[in-house]
Design a protein around this motif. Structure first.
Motif, PDB file in Angstrom:
ATOM      1  N   GLU A  58       0.837  -1.184   0.000  1.00 23.97           N
ATOM      2  CA  GLU A  58       0.000   0.000   0.000  1.00 23.97           C
ATOM      3  C   GLU A  58       0.881   1.246   0.000  1.00 23.97           C
ATOM      4  OE1 GLU A  58      -2.574  -0.218   3.369  1.00 23.97           O
ATOM      5  OE2 GLU A  58      -3.438  -2.156   2.781  1.00 23.97           O
ATOM      6  N   ASP A  59       0.304   2.375  -0.339  1.00 24.89           N
ATOM      7  CA  ASP A  59       1.044   3.633  -0.289  1.00 24.89           C
ATOM      8  C   ASP A  59       1.221   4.059   1.161  1.00 24.89           C
ATOM      9  OD1 ASP A  59       1.196   3.785  -3.039  1.00 24.89           O
ATOM     10  OD2 ASP A  59      -0.663   4.926  -3.230  1.00 24.89           O
ATOM     11  N   VAL A  60       2.460   4.279   1.563  1.00 30.69           N
ATOM     12  CA  VAL A  60       2.746   4.756   2.919  1.00 30.69           C
ATOM     13  C   VAL A  60       3.682   5.955   2.820  1.00 30.69           C
ATOM     14  CG1 VAL A  60       2.432   2.485   3.991  1.00 30.69           C
ATOM     15  CG2 VAL A  60       4.699   3.155   3.195  1.00 30.69           C
ATOM     16  N   LEU A  61       3.452   6.917   3.676  1.00 32.20           N
ATOM     17  CA  LEU A  61       4.319   8.098   3.742  1.00 32.20           C
ATOM     18  C   LEU A  61       4.515   8.441   5.211  1.00 32.20           C
ATOM     19  CD1 LEU A  61       5.925  10.253   2.328  1.00 32.20           C
ATOM     20  CD2 LEU A  61       3.837  11.616   2.079  1.00 32.20           C
ATOM     21  N   PRO A  62       5.460   7.769   5.874  1.00 29.92           N
ATOM     22  CA  PRO A  62       5.657   7.984   7.311  1.00 29.92           C
ATOM     23  C   PRO A  62       6.186   9.375   7.602  1.00 29.92           C
ATOM     24  CG  PRO A  62       7.363   6.554   6.431  1.00 29.92           C
ATOM     25  CD  PRO A  62       6.376   6.749   5.335  1.00 29.92           C
ATOM     26  N   GLY A  79       8.457  12.297   8.708  1.00 29.76           N
ATOM     27  CA  GLY A  79       9.904  12.444   8.693  1.00 29.76           C
ATOM     28  C   GLY A  79      10.584  11.926   7.448  1.00 29.76           C
ATOM     29  N   ALA A  80       9.806  11.344   6.517  1.00 30.13           N
ATOM     30  CA  ALA A  80      10.414  10.829   5.289  1.00 30.13           C
ATOM     31  C   ALA A  80      10.771  11.990   4.372  1.00 30.13           C
ATOM     32  CB  ALA A  80       9.453   9.876   4.587  1.00 30.13           C
ATOM     33  N   PRO A  81      12.056  12.130   4.001  1.00 34.49           N
ATOM     34  CA  PRO A  81      12.452  13.228   3.122  1.00 34.49           C
ATOM     35  C   PRO A  81      12.149  12.905   1.660  1.00 34.49           C
ATOM     36  CG  PRO A  81      14.352  11.903   3.653  1.00 34.49           C
ATOM     37  CD  PRO A  81      13.193  11.305   4.410  1.00 34.49           C
ATOM     38  N   GLU A  82      12.423  13.856   0.787  1.00 30.29           N
ATOM     39  CA  GLU A  82      12.287  13.628  -0.653  1.00 30.29           C
ATOM     40  C   GLU A  82      13.305  12.581  -1.101  1.00 30.29           C
ATOM     41  OE1 GLU A  82      10.540  15.194  -3.338  1.00 30.29           O
ATOM     42  OE2 GLU A  82       9.140  16.092  -1.911  1.00 30.29           O
ATOM     43  N   GLY A  83      12.939  11.802  -2.106  1.00 33.94           N
ATOM     44  CA  GLY A  83      13.846  10.818  -2.681  1.00 33.94           C
ATOM     45  C   GLY A  83      13.706   9.443  -2.047  1.00 33.94           C
ATOM     46  N   LYS A 138       9.995   5.765  -2.313  1.00 33.48           N
ATOM     47  CA  LYS A 138      10.567   6.963  -2.930  1.00 33.48           C
ATOM     48  C   LYS A 138       9.541   8.087  -2.814  1.00 33.48           C
ATOM     49  CE  LYS A 138      12.914   8.788  -6.993  1.00 33.48           C
ATOM     50  NZ  LYS A 138      13.313   8.545  -8.410  1.00 33.48           N
ATOM     51  N   ARG A 139       9.898   9.087  -2.010  1.00 39.30           N
ATOM     52  CA  ARG A 139       8.970  10.206  -1.815  1.00 39.30           C
ATOM     53  C   ARG A 139       9.114  11.201  -2.957  1.00 39.30           C
ATOM     54  NH1 ARG A 139       7.719  14.080   3.457  1.00 39.30           N
ATOM     55  NH2 ARG A 139       6.167  15.344   2.359  1.00 39.30           N
ATOM     56  N   ILE A 140       7.960  11.551  -3.502  1.00 40.18           N
ATOM     57  CA  ILE A 140       7.878  12.576  -4.540  1.00 40.18           C
ATOM     58  C   ILE A 140       6.818  13.575  -4.095  1.00 40.18           C
ATOM     59  CG2 ILE A 140       7.491  13.044  -6.991  1.00 40.18           C
ATOM     60  CD1 ILE A 140       8.085  10.041  -7.473  1.00 40.18           C
ATOM     61  N   LYS A 141       7.271  14.656  -3.519  1.00 37.31           N
ATOM     62  CA  LYS A 141       6.400  15.712  -2.970  1.00 37.31           C
ATOM     63  C   LYS A 141       5.479  15.125  -1.909  1.00 37.31           C
ATOM     64  CE  LYS A 141       6.701  18.680  -7.028  1.00 37.31           C
ATOM     65  NZ  LYS A 141       5.995  19.417  -8.083  1.00 37.31           N
ATOM     66  N   HIS A 142       4.170  15.086  -2.156  1.00 33.46           N
ATOM     67  CA  HIS A 142       3.219  14.695  -1.112  1.00 33.46           C
ATOM     68  C   HIS A 142       2.783  13.233  -1.202  1.00 33.46           C
ATOM     69  CE1 HIS A 142       3.033  18.865   0.023  1.00 33.46           C
ATOM     70  NE2 HIS A 142       2.652  19.221  -1.208  1.00 33.46           N
ATOM     71  N   ARG A 143       3.509  12.444  -1.938  1.00 27.71           N
ATOM     72  CA  ARG A 143       3.190  11.016  -2.025  1.00 27.71           C
ATOM     73  C   ARG A 143       4.489  10.220  -2.062  1.00 27.71           C
ATOM     74  NH1 ARG A 143       3.948   8.823  -7.043  1.00 27.71           N
ATOM     75  NH2 ARG A 143       4.367  10.303  -8.744  1.00 27.71           N
ATOM     76  N   ALA A 144       4.371   8.917  -1.978  1.00 27.62           N
ATOM     77  CA  ALA A 144       5.555   8.054  -2.029  1.00 27.62           C
ATOM     78  C   ALA A 144       5.210   6.770  -2.771  1.00 27.62           C
ATOM     79  CB  ALA A 144       6.049   7.736  -0.629  1.00 27.62           C
ATOM     80  N   ASN A 145       6.127   6.303  -3.585  1.00 29.72           N
ATOM     81  CA  ASN A 145       5.981   5.024  -4.283  1.00 29.72           C
ATOM     82  C   ASN A 145       6.549   3.903  -3.429  1.00 29.72           C
ATOM     83  OD1 ASN A 145       4.859   6.288  -6.541  1.00 29.72           O
ATOM     84  ND2 ASN A 145       6.864   6.613  -7.483  1.00 29.72           N
ATOM     85  N   ASN A 146       5.845   2.798  -3.405  1.00 32.60           N
ATOM     86  CA  ASN A 146       6.224   1.622  -2.616  1.00 32.60           C
ATOM     87  C   ASN A 146       6.991   0.656  -3.512  1.00 32.60           C
ATOM     88  OD1 ASN A 146       6.260  -0.864  -1.216  1.00 32.60           O
ATOM     89  ND2 ASN A 146       4.359  -0.406  -0.153  1.00 32.60           N
ATOM     90  N   TYR A 147       8.224   0.314  -3.123  1.00 30.01           N
ATOM     91  CA  TYR A 147       9.066  -0.555  -3.945  1.00 30.01           C
ATOM     92  C   TYR A 147       9.228  -1.957  -3.354  1.00 30.01           C
ATOM     93  CZ  TYR A 147      10.143   3.131  -7.215  1.00 30.01           C
ATOM     94  OH  TYR A 147      10.035   4.094  -8.200  1.00 30.01           O
ATOM     95  N   TRP A 148       8.317  -2.357  -2.473  1.00 30.28           N
ATOM     96  CA  TRP A 148       8.298  -3.757  -2.056  1.00 30.28           C
ATOM     97  C   TRP A 148       7.864  -4.587  -3.260  1.00 30.28           C
ATOM     98  CZ3 TRP A 148      10.360  -6.421   1.692  1.00 30.28           C
ATOM     99  CH2 TRP A 148       9.882  -7.681   2.038  1.00 30.28           C
ATOM    100  N   PRO A 149       8.550  -5.706  -3.573  1.00 29.64           N
ATOM    101  CA  PRO A 149       8.224  -6.473  -4.780  1.00 29.64           C
ATOM    102  C   PRO A 149       6.770  -6.952  -4.801  1.00 29.64           C
ATOM    103  CG  PRO A 149      10.337  -7.167  -3.904  1.00 29.64           C
ATOM    104  CD  PRO A 149       9.725  -6.262  -2.875  1.00 29.64           C
TER     105      PRO A 149
END
Length: 467
Positions: free
Chosen positions: A413-417, A419-423, A438-449
């Protein structure tokens, strides 16, 4: 559940007065056990230890392992206790040895391979093989989660290893068998059992032993095991091996309190686990040494068809990329940073010629620790780096997450804890690397396989930690 009549009759003859206790044990619940990853988890849980294996413990009951992030982070492996007896073969016959090259021939899903990774001499190279592709994927997943940089995962028939004569110092053959030792926890094994299948398994096991024998160095060890009680699949196969090849069967020292039965046919000693005597499932194991008289003990790197030198599999990673990768992992002169297609990996430098030979002669899924892939001139860190024991967390942006966030991450699922910085951000749970977002502005991509994701619904409120 009724068991096949011919099986019962044979076990009555095999066990004599012990049969009643054996039959009663088949109708009890199988014990549940785990083995800790010594490279990731140092805290000793207040649990009953498995006496023949280090860092292994019985659980009072079978919990749900899937919701536990530590399970996915490779902090422990769920393994049947009897099969952990493999440790005694390594401790007693490879003590104080230099690094070796070992093969776990029938490796999936990864119990013995992760165990070997933990107990082989430091810097040893382990090749974990599985012939079935879908099971190879599971094997590769579990090896990557264990986190060792000195592993190779392959998908080959045993006969393929004839291209690598005198290559391995140790071969472990946990042979496919009739599965009698699993009857009480796997009704399918009992339903599929027959005398004809026992005979078929025995013939297949002999083919496997014959196919793999040349790849074992003279003086090397072969550990043979099954999860069956059948002498036809156990002692008789080893007697056949000794008669047809230069094989010396080695004894093991066994504590009487472990409840392990020593069996012997024509001087061939094996070790049996019966559920009414030892706390584990049905299991058999024996240790064989290939006598040095068979030929030179020098390792052979593999046969090339036509005698032509094959093109190198790996290219050296560009210097600028190497400098970056060296910051990502614990510094060591032992590593080689290489590129294979679009993937960048770290490999143990001392074994580079042997790893090249493996790639040139076998179907290899991966080797070492895949660190990153090149995507449009960018480096994307791979899940195996997050799970590796050589990861340097301080070289990355790291966020420690709670249980609910970790479980959501594992469900992809999409998670953005907070304190997570950009990148790129490394998520940790209880101090262990879990994976990347990978945080991109106000969202983050999940790279768990995708293929590793948890599919079941989870309720953090009902979760009970395993360790």
């Amino acid at each position: 559940m009724p068991f096949p009549t011919p099986f019962i009759q044979r076990m009555q003859q095999q066990l004599g007065n012990d049969f009643a206790a054996f039959e009663q044990a088949l109708h009890t619940d199988a014990p549940v056990s785990i083995r800790l990853n010594p490279f990731k988890w140092k805290e000793i849980p207040p649990l009953e230890p498995v006496p023949w294996a280090s860092g292994a413990f019985y659980l009072p009951e079978r919990p749900a392992f899937t919701p536990d992030p530590l399970f996915h982070a490779g902090a422990y492996y769920v393994q049947e206790a009897s099969s952990m007896f493999l440790e005694q073969a390594i401790r007693q016959h490879l003590p104080g040895r230099e690094a070796v090259i070992a093969l776990d021939l029938c490796g999936a899903p990864g119990g013995k391979s992760t165990h070997l990774t933990s107990i082989l001499p430091p810097e040893s190279l382990l090749v974990s093989n599985e012939v079935i592709k879908s099971r190879t994927n599971i094997l590769a997943e579990n090896i990557q989660k264990w986190g060792s940089p000195c592993n190779v995962v392959s998908q080959n028939d045993p006969r393929d290893f004839s291209r690598l004569p005198r290559f391995f110092d140790l071969v472990v053959v946990d042979a496919p068998c009739s599965g009698e030792g699993l009857f009480r926890r796997d009704p399918t094994a009992a339903n599929e059992w027959s005398d004809a299948n026992v005979k078929l398994c025995s013939e297949r096991q002999r083919r496997i032993l014959a196919d793999i024998w040349d790849s074992l160095k003279p003086g090397g060890l072969l550990v043979y095991s099954t999860c069956t009680y059948s002498p036809q699949e156990n002692e008789e196969n080893l007697t056949w091996l000794r008669h047809h090849y230069q094989a010396e069967v080695l004894p093991l020292e066994v504590e009487e309190s472990w409840g392990i039965s020593e069996a012997e046919i024509e001087g061939v000693k094996g070790y049996r686990f019966y559920p009414h005597k030892s706390r584990g499932e049905g299991f058999f194991m024996a240790v064989v040494r290939k006598t040095a008289e068979e030929g030179s003990t020098e390792r052979v790197g593999g046969k090339n068809k036509g005698g032509k030198k094959k093109k190198a599999v790996f290219s050296e990673a560009p210097k600028a990329i190497q400098n970056l990768l060296q910051e990502w992992v614990q510094s060591s002169d032992a590593w080689e940073y290489v590129q294979h297609n679009e993937q960048l990996s770290v490999l143990p430098g001392r074994w580079m010629p042997e790893i090249e030979a493996l790639y040139q002669n076998l179907r290899i899924s991966y080797a070492g620790t895949p660190l990153a892939e090149i995507k449009q001139k960018n480096l994307n860190p791979l899940p195996s780096l997050a799970l590796s024991t050589i990861l340097r967390p301080e070289a990355h942006a790291v966020v420690e997450v709670d249980l609910e966030t970790a479980q959501r991450f594992l469900r992809r699922e999409d998670v953005l804890p907070d304190g997570a910085p950009e990148g790129w951000v490394l998520l940790q749970y209880r101090g262990l690397g879990l994976g990347w977002i990978k945080r991109i502005k106000h969202r983050a991509n999940n790279y768990w396989p995708k293929e590793w994701r948890i599919r079941m619904e989870l309720n953090p409120a009902s979760y009970q930690p395993v360790i």
